[in-house]
Design a protein around this motif. Structure first.
Motif, PDB file in Angstrom:
ATOM      1  N   LEU A   1       4.638  -0.063   8.952  1.00 46.31           N
ATOM      2  CA  LEU A   1       5.427   0.730   9.888  1.00 46.31           C
ATOM      3  C   LEU A   1       5.389   0.140  11.296  1.00 46.31           C
ATOM      4  CD1 LEU A   1       6.710   3.183   8.567  1.00 46.31           C
ATOM      5  CD2 LEU A   1       5.584   4.527  10.316  1.00 46.31           C
ATOM      6  N   ARG A   2       4.185  -0.309  11.673  1.00 46.93           N
ATOM      7  CA  ARG A   2       4.049  -0.939  12.988  1.00 46.93           C
ATOM      8  C   ARG A   2       4.883  -2.205  13.058  1.00 46.93           C
ATOM      9  NH1 ARG A   2      -1.194   0.436  12.983  1.00 46.93           N
ATOM     10  NH2 ARG A   2      -1.793  -1.555  12.064  1.00 46.93           N
ATOM     11  N   TYR A   3       4.901  -2.942  11.956  1.00 42.14           N
ATOM     12  CA  TYR A   3       5.673  -4.190  11.911  1.00 42.14           C
ATOM     13  C   TYR A   3       7.163  -3.885  12.041  1.00 42.14           C
ATOM     14  CZ  TYR A   3       7.657  -8.541  10.197  1.00 42.14           C
ATOM     15  OH  TYR A   3       8.395  -9.695  10.087  1.00 42.14           O
ATOM     16  N   GLU A   4       7.629  -2.901  11.318  1.00 44.59           N
ATOM     17  CA  GLU A   4       9.058  -2.598  11.326  1.00 44.59           C
ATOM     18  C   GLU A   4       9.500  -1.927  12.628  1.00 44.59           C
ATOM     19  OE1 GLU A   4      11.632  -3.286   9.351  1.00 44.59           O
ATOM     20  OE2 GLU A   4      10.318  -4.560   8.163  1.00 44.59           O
ATOM     21  N   LEU A   5       8.716  -1.002  13.110  1.00 47.87           N
ATOM     22  CA  LEU A   5       9.177  -0.181  14.236  1.00 47.87           C
ATOM     23  C   LEU A   5       8.408  -0.407  15.531  1.00 47.87           C
ATOM     24  CD1 LEU A   5       9.688   3.188  12.343  1.00 47.87           C
ATOM     25  CD2 LEU A   5      11.426   1.527  12.930  1.00 47.87           C
ATOM     26  N   GLY A   6       7.202  -0.938  15.430  1.00 45.02           N
ATOM     27  CA  GLY A   6       6.402  -1.146  16.641  1.00 45.02           C
ATOM     28  C   GLY A   6       5.449   0.013  16.869  1.00 45.02           C
ATOM     29  N   PRO A   7       4.602  -0.119  17.891  1.00 48.30           N
ATOM     30  CA  PRO A   7       3.560   0.904  18.121  1.00 48.30           C
ATOM     31  C   PRO A   7       4.085   2.277  18.537  1.00 48.30           C
ATOM     32  CG  PRO A   7       3.494  -0.811  19.809  1.00 48.30           C
ATOM     33  CD  PRO A   7       4.486  -1.251  18.791  1.00 48.30           C
ATOM     34  N   VAL A   8       5.388   2.408  18.808  1.00 43.22           N
ATOM     35  CA  VAL A   8       5.904   3.736  19.160  1.00 43.22           C
ATOM     36  C   VAL A   8       5.812   4.708  17.983  1.00 43.22           C
ATOM     37  CG1 VAL A   8       7.525   3.067  20.979  1.00 43.22           C
ATOM     38  CG2 VAL A   8       8.279   3.022  18.619  1.00 43.22           C
ATOM     39  N   ALA A   9       5.843   4.152  16.767  1.00 43.70           N
ATOM     40  CA  ALA A   9       5.814   5.017  15.581  1.00 43.70           C
ATOM     41  C   ALA A   9       4.369   5.352  15.221  1.00 43.70           C
ATOM     42  CB  ALA A   9       6.514   4.316  14.424  1.00 43.70           C
ATOM     43  N   VAL A  10       3.822   6.346  15.896  1.00 47.55           N
ATOM     44  CA  VAL A  10       2.417   6.682  15.698  1.00 47.55           C
ATOM     45  C   VAL A  10       2.268   7.609  14.485  1.00 47.55           C
ATOM     46  CG1 VAL A  10       0.346   7.682  16.742  1.00 47.55           C
ATOM     47  CG2 VAL A  10       2.060   6.564  18.187  1.00 47.55           C
ATOM     48  N   VAL A  11       1.534   7.127  13.491  1.00 48.01           N
ATOM     49  CA  VAL A  11       1.375   7.904  12.272  1.00 48.01           C
ATOM     50  C   VAL A  11       0.140   8.787  12.392  1.00 48.01           C
ATOM     51  CG1 VAL A  11       1.027   7.786   9.779  1.00 48.01           C
ATOM     52  CG2 VAL A  11       2.450   6.085  10.919  1.00 48.01           C
ATOM     53  N   GLY A  12       0.339  10.094  12.247  1.00 47.19           N
ATOM     54  CA  GLY A  12      -0.791  11.003  12.323  1.00 47.19           C
ATOM     55  C   GLY A  12      -1.340  11.294  10.940  1.00 47.19           C
ATOM     56  N   GLU A  13      -0.458  11.360   9.951  1.00 46.14           N
ATOM     57  CA  GLU A  13      -0.905  11.726   8.614  1.00 46.14           C
ATOM     58  C   GLU A  13       0.110  11.259   7.571  1.00 46.14           C
ATOM     59  OE1 GLU A  13      -1.468  15.965   8.351  1.00 46.14           O
ATOM     60  OE2 GLU A  13      -2.218  15.851   6.294  1.00 46.14           O
ATOM     61  N   ILE A  14      -0.420  10.722   6.472  1.00 48.01           N
ATOM     62  CA  ILE A  14       0.460  10.398   5.338  1.00 48.01           C
ATOM     63  C   ILE A  14      -0.075  11.157   4.134  1.00 48.01           C
ATOM     64  CG2 ILE A  14       1.409   8.578   3.881  1.00 48.01           C
ATOM     65  CD1 ILE A  14       0.803   6.555   6.042  1.00 48.01           C
ATOM     66  N   VAL A  15       0.778  11.908   3.484  1.00 48.05           N
ATOM     67  CA  VAL A  15       0.330  12.586   2.256  1.00 48.05           C
ATOM     68  C   VAL A  15       1.220  12.174   1.087  1.00 48.05           C
ATOM     69  CG1 VAL A  15      -0.807  14.610   3.249  1.00 48.05           C
ATOM     70  CG2 VAL A  15       1.639  14.655   2.920  1.00 48.05           C
ATOM     71  N   GLN A  16       0.562  12.058  -0.061  1.00 50.65           N
ATOM     72  CA  GLN A  16       1.303  11.691  -1.263  1.00 50.65           C
ATOM     73  C   GLN A  16       1.780  12.964  -1.945  1.00 50.65           C
ATOM     74  OE1 GLN A  16      -0.925   9.144  -3.866  1.00 50.65           O
ATOM     75  NE2 GLN A  16       0.698   9.078  -5.412  1.00 50.65           N
ATOM     76  N   VAL A  17       3.050  13.012  -2.329  1.00 53.62           N
ATOM     77  CA  VAL A  17       3.580  14.191  -3.030  1.00 53.62           C
ATOM     78  C   VAL A  17       4.335  13.733  -4.272  1.00 53.62           C
ATOM     79  CG1 VAL A  17       3.792  15.655  -0.968  1.00 53.62           C
ATOM     80  CG2 VAL A  17       5.675  14.149  -1.599  1.00 53.62           C
ATOM     81  N   ASP A  18       4.597  14.691  -5.162  1.00 52.37           N
ATOM     82  CA  ASP A  18       5.333  14.364  -6.391  1.00 52.37           C
ATOM     83  C   ASP A  18       6.826  14.584  -6.231  1.00 52.37           C
ATOM     84  OD1 ASP A  18       2.976  13.765  -7.662  1.00 52.37           O
ATOM     85  OD2 ASP A  18       2.638  15.864  -8.255  1.00 52.37           O
ATOM     86  N   SER A  19       7.169  15.512  -5.306  1.00 55.92           N
ATOM     87  CA  SER A  19       8.595  15.752  -5.093  1.00 55.92           C
ATOM     88  C   SER A  19       8.808  16.206  -3.667  1.00 55.92           C
ATOM     89  CB  SER A  19       9.096  16.822  -6.065  1.00 55.92           C
ATOM     90  OG  SER A  19       8.492  18.052  -5.720  1.00 55.92           O
ATOM     91  N   LEU A  20      10.072  16.186  -3.241  1.00 59.28           N
ATOM     92  CA  LEU A  20      10.403  16.617  -1.882  1.00 59.28           C
ATOM     93  C   LEU A  20      11.463  17.714  -1.957  1.00 59.28           C
ATOM     94  CD1 LEU A  20      10.668  13.084  -0.240  1.00 59.28           C
ATOM     95  CD2 LEU A  20       8.968  14.817   0.321  1.00 59.28           C
TER      96      LEU A  20
END
Ligand code: WTA
Length: 640
Positions: A591-610
């Motif tokens: 994400l940092r590579y694609e968008l740069g440090p502005v895209a600050v990730v606080g949390e990533i969760v894995q889910v089965d559906s959206l």
């Protein structure tokens, strides 16, 4: 957002302007000025008189093809002539125009005369490279005088600049260069950040592999890091060489009022960034007037806007506003807390900064270190303070007011956007202030809060923030995308400009901004589109689908919370074979590579559906409600 709103609703403190400030102010009577602004065409026409016109305008406002408004039509003017050339014929000739400082303690002072020479040389070289009026020049540079030189050189010859924030990364650079079809790229070896050098040239080298329109790259030798030449663009030239032997005479191009000045990309609700297009004369009138009146600019000011020139705040208020007024603008390269959390206050003391404009995020961040840092410096030179970018919470407001402004410098909380070009809702130093409120629309601006049908909502009730009349610094369209311009801003509620923010007005008519009404996040004041972040996630080989919402953060305002569906066999915590990092870490790196440090990730969760609508659109609203423990609302369109 809900939590913040309740705090704001209870905020009743009022801070009356101090007599000394009002006495010296350019505008002493706020209400009278608002009254004057009601005849807005006349108001702006009067303000346009401050400039040197090659030919005066025929019509102040041409609204024959709404919402494609035109200002000062028939007029001919040049921005750089007014921001630089004009001053060298006055006592400002040898005054410092740009005061550059950085985290290593280096400083550079560029006088108006020196700036004039540099801009002319740069402009002549651009012409020699075949750059014509209307053609685009991209810039990916740190906060440094050369960036301002390049921008002003474009404006002098009528080339359109497209500045790309140096905190964005490869993917974002490629997209912005290609959309604008830039012919020239101006970049640097690197930028200083917390004792390290971020090598910008490496990023542009990678980006240029995917940017076929760029014919020449100009590289500023800024950090002294050895530069590996690659000549990907066909031709690479070092800035120093570029400027050698060039003649320092350059006639300003007599631009039509409505000729494009710059494109600046910003995030919207859908994936592709929007190229916000600003034109010449109206933009000049809007930014110069707001800078002068809101920050009460006088000849002896030292102005410091901490906003990066890569964003609209820097364009309007670190570069054009102050230079059009002949002020000294301080630009600082570095983080607010490096080498220590006192660095900004040390700079204020050292140079005697008088007007200081920053973001709520920066204040919340510095506030965390306590009062001892600001209290150990003499900040008494400060006369007016300002903030922009996100709602200012009353606690941070009070801290700023007491510890930085010594309870005498008023805080101008300014509401505006990349699209608006200039402040639209903001106090003046003669306004009674309420912590957390942006007070009232600037004179000449008719802003309102409405429901979905466009009816004004009663005082105290929340609604959509709109503007009912045009203003000179408004953007004119989205670059090459008129339809999106109409759909995003003008067709939602017919006849008015819809800003994409929610707000309410209190019993005194003061505006309180509540946050975005669309899928745009504000991370440390930077606009980040959820759709862009989602595409970046999905471009990682392990991710099948992603949905992104904002998560409240006490300092940054918001950070990213991502829900991802991973491809068969992947788990967030598993290590990747090749490099032994965990997938979750690799996603963050990606994400940092694609968008740069502005895209600050606080949390990533894995889910089965959206949660999705039957037509397959992700319902972020449902995820947000769930995150905030709120009622899910109308879920009748929810597929599952
Ligand atoms: C938000 C920045 C509350 C708002 C100049 C707006 C604010 C978006 C304020 C534009 C403020 C800006 N109080 N919110 N004083 N100023 N915003 O385009 O959501 O980066 O729509 O321009 O920032 O962000 P942009």
């Amino acid at each position: 957002m809900t939590k913040d709103t309740t705090v704001l609703l209870n905020e009743k403190r009022i801070f009356n302007p101090n007599a000394e400030t009002v006495e010296k102010a350019n505008v002493k009577d706020w209400e009278a000025e608002i009254e004057k602004g009601k005849d807005f065409k006349r108001y702006w026409a009067e303000k346009a008189e401050q400039f040197h016109w090659f030919k005066k305008w025929d019509t102040v406002l041409d609204d024959s093809n709404k919402p494609f408004y035109k200002w000062f039509t028939g007029g001919r003017i040049n921005l750089t002539y007014n921001a630089v050339d004009r001053w060298i014929k006055t006592e400002k000739r040898n005054q410092v125009a740009i005061l550059y400082a950085n985290e290593n303690g280096d400083e550079k002072k560029v006088t108006y005369y020196e700036l004039y020479l540099a801009v002319n040389k740069f402009a002549n070289r651009l012409k020699n490279l075949g750059v014509k009026k209307g053609e685009r020049v991209a810039m990916y540079l740190p906060m440094c005088p050369e960036l301002l030189v390049a921008m002003l050189a474009c404006a002098k010859i009528g080339a359109v600049h497209n500045v790309i924030y140096s905190g964005l990364s490869v993917g974002a650079v490629v997209e912005r260069i290609n959309d604008s079809k830039a012919k020239i790229l101006v970049t640097a070896d690197g930028t200083f950040r917390r004792g390290k050098v971020i090598e910008l040239k490496k990023i542009t080298d990678e980006a240029l592999l995917r940017c076929p329109t760029v014919e020449t790259t100009i590289v500023v030798e800024h950090t002294g890091t050895p530069i590996k030449t690659s000549d990907l663009s066909g031709k690479e030239i070092f800035y120093r060489r570029f400027m050698e032997k060039e003649t320092a005479e350059c006639e300003p191009e007599p631009m039509e009022s409505e000729d494009p000045l710059f494109i600046l990309y910003t995030s919207g609700s859908t994936g592709k960034p929007k190229g916000v297009l600003h034109t010449t004369a109206g933009y000049m009138v809007g930014v110069a007037t707001t800078t002068r009146n809101i920050f009460d600019i006088h000849n002896d000011d030292l102005w410091w806007c901490t906003g990066d020139v890569g964003w609209i705040t820097g364009h309007s208020y670190a570069v054009y506003g102050p230079l059009l007024l002949g002020t000294t603008t301080l630009i600082y390269e570095g983080a607010p807390d490096f080498p220590g959390p006192g660095i900004w206050w040390e700079i204020v003391e050292k140079y005697g900064v008088t007007k200081f404009y920053t973001s709520p995020t920066a204040i919340r961040h510095l506030m965390r270190y306590g009062n001892k840092y600001p209290n150990s410096y003499d900040l008494s030179s400060l006369k007016v303070l300002g903030t922009v970018g996100e709602p200012m919470n009353p606690e941070a407001w009070m801290w700023f007011y007491k510890n930085i402004g010594g309870e005498k410098a008023p805080i101008m909380d300014t509401w505006w956007q990349t699209e608006t070009g200039m402040h639209l809702i903001a106090p003046l130093p003669s306004t009674a202030l309420k912590p957390g409120s942006v007070t009232k629309p600037f004179p000449g601006i008719d802003a309102d809060i409405v429901d979905e049908e466009g009816n004004s909502v009663p005082l105290g009730k929340g609604g959509y923030l709109v503007v009912r009349n045009p203003w000179p610094a408004m953007f004119r369209t989205l670059y090459k995308d008129k339809q999106r311009y109409l759909d995003t801003y003008w067709n939602k509620i017919p006849g008015v400009y819809t800003a994409g923010d929610m707000a309410r007005r209190d019993e005194d008519g003061y505006f309180w901004i509540q946050g975005r009404s669309d899928d745009v996040l504000k991370i440390a004041g930077h606009r980040v589109g959820t759709a862009e972040v989602e595409s970046a996630f999905v471009s990682h080989p392990a991710v099948a689908e992603a949905a992104v919402i904002g998560k409240s953060d006490p300092i940054k305002g918001q950070v990213i919370k991502a829900f991802v569906i991973l491809k068969e066999g992947y788990k967030l915590k598993t290590r990747l074979m090749e490099n032994q990092t965990k997938l979750i870490e690799d996603l963050e790196r990606h994400l940092r590579y694609e968008l740069g440090p502005v895209a600050v990730v606080g949390e990533i969760v894995q889910v089965d559906s959206l949660p999705k609508t039957r037509s397959g659109k992700i319902m972020r609203r449902v995820l947000r409600a769930q995150e905030n423990g709120e009622d899910l609302g109308d879920t009748s369109t929810l597929e599952d």
